[in-house]
Design a protein around this motif. Structure first.
Motif: not given
Ligand code: ADP
Ligand code: ZN
Length: 438
Positions: A90, A92, A111
């Motif tokens: 992921r 951000h 995470l």
């Protein structure tokens, strides 16, 4: 999971100072080894002659180079990755209003650890798997959404991804689902309360609310107390930033005596922003953080630009993780008006002491006839705009109280409730319309 224990991770939360030092030393060495795979750091380590073995105590972090937001921008998007992109699951990204946005990468372990941090915080303030957690913050790139979602789920709570805004729907969820805890930015909660009032909903009688996590933006102790009194709940300060993963970096315990920063995950330094030398405990300086567990994008001595100070290194709650004061603001939030340095939070602190005033306010800086002025618009808690004598005397009192705090006389305008803009994310408190930026 022992629901009676005050600690979710007792093996880390109750470490002694010696144990914290030992763990930090080991983890800092690991971080240096991970960073050595990043050309940006490898080059700096080479120039400065740094090896992991040189680290003998956590204070040895001072031998290492700083990392700045500009470094993140210069290496945008993936230049600071310490693992192949195929190991990342992921990313951000920050808003990027000034220049390139910044990107933060996460592995699966990152995470998982992040969720552990958030779960630990929520447990610390008394939440347990039988609580219902409504996350009323923005989702998407903003880390307050997914960060709290996964943390609350990890703890085992029924988690409602309500997202930001739409207060009527929020209130319906709170009532229908028996929500006991909410995470939101503080400026939004005061708005939510106003809508509850309009709807005739009494949070004490008509809801099961008992705990709030409030954060992502600076707020004063007065603002917190106000929120607690409005809803009859406990509101705990939550600190985080995307560069450090997101929420979960620092959180208040039930003593509400500062933010515990998790020293098994970060090395915390407070430095003088000019000299970059450490300041003594109790003195305000810039918060500098080094990640100790992050795999995808470890950061060394990251200059957060947030200003705070160390309050203590022990706590009646049994956690020795350093306690920091609530953030005074970021160094770039500071307004310089006629040579005086002012933080928005100083204004807020004063406004909140007047029960006649609501919580929404806006500071506008202008240049009028070559003079720089500050106008503070603040909403009234109730409507008495036709009572001029009362308005006038309240305006005068607010003005005087502000002058005592900021040493300048602002123009104060009391405006009807609901007339100032409300943002769904972090509140915009200052509009700078001056001709010359200082
Ligand atoms: P952005 O950098 O785009 O604002 P972030 O969500 O990463 O995005 O913001 C992190 C910043 O938000 C922190 O550096 C700090 O300035 C502010 N912040 C976060 N939590 C708090 C808090 N509890 N109190 C004060 N400021 C906070
Ligand atoms: Zn504590």
């Amino acid at each position: 999971m022992d629901v009676k224990s005050p600690y979710l991770h007792p093996e880390y939360e109750t470490l002694s100072r010696e144990e914290i030092n030992k763990l930090q030393t080991e983890r800092l060495q690991e971080t240096i080894k991970r960073c050595a795979k990043v050309p940006f750091y490898a080059q700096k380590f080479k120039e400065m002659g740094i090896k992991a073995e040189d680290i003998k105590t956590p204070e040895d972090v001072r031998k290492l180079p700083f990392t700045t937001k500009q470094d993140l921008r210069d290496t945008y998007p993936f230049g600071l990755a310490a693992v192949p992109l195929t190991d990342c699951v992921r990313l951000h990204s920050s808003s990027g209003t000034t220049g390139n946005p910044t990107v933060i990468l996460h592995t699966k372990n990152d995470l998982d650890e992040w969720a552990n941090q958030v779960a630990r915080n929520l447990w610390m303030v008394g939440l347990r798997p039988d609580d219902v957690f409504q996350n009323s913050s923005g989702y998407g790139m903003f880390t307050g959404g997914l960060g709290f979602q996964y943390g609350a789920e990890k703890l085992g709570m029924l988690t409602v991804p309500a997202a930001a805004g739409n207060s009527l729907r929020q209130i319906k969820f709170i009532k229908d689902f028996g929500t006991t805890a909410i995470h939101a930015v503080p400026s939004y909660l005061t708005r939510l309360y106003e809508v509850m009032q309009e709807q005739g909903v009494d949070p004490r009688k008509d809801t099961k609310l008992k705990t709030f996590a409030i954060g992502a933006e600076p707020h004063s102790e007065e603002q917190r107390k106000r929120i607690e009194n409005m809803f009859g709940v406990k509101a705990y300060n939550s600190f985080g930033m995307s560069e450090m993963c997101g929420p979960g970096v620092g959180f208040e315990c039930q003593e509400q005596n500062g933010l515990h920063f998790w020293e098994d995950y970060y090395i915390v330094e407070i430095v003088d922003p000019e000299t970059l030398e450490p300041v003594p405990d109790g003195e305000i300086g810039e918060l500098v953080l080094t990640t100790l567990r992050r795999e995808a994008m470890p950061l060394i001595r990251y200059r957060t630009r947030d200003l705070t100070r160390v309050l203590g290194r022990t706590c009646p709650c049994g956690r020795n993780h350093v306690r920091l004061d609530r953030m005074k603001g970021r160094s770039d939030d500071m307004m310089v008006l006629r040579g005086v340095n002012i933080f928005p939070i100083q204004i807020e602190k004063i406004l909140m002491t007047f029960p006649e005033l609501a919580s929404n306010y806006l500071i506008t800086l202008t240049t009028d006839d070559d003079n720089d002025n500050m106008t503070v618009e603040v909403e009234l808690a109730e409507m008495f705009t036709d009572d001029y004598a009362r308005l006038q005397s309240l305006t005068k009192n607010v003005c005087r109280a502000l002058k005592d705090e900021i040493l300048l006389t602002p123009i104060v305008k009391l405006v009807p409730k609901g007339s100032l803009p409300v943002s769904e994310g972090k509140a915009v408190r200052v509009v700078d319309k001056r001709k010359v930026y200082q």
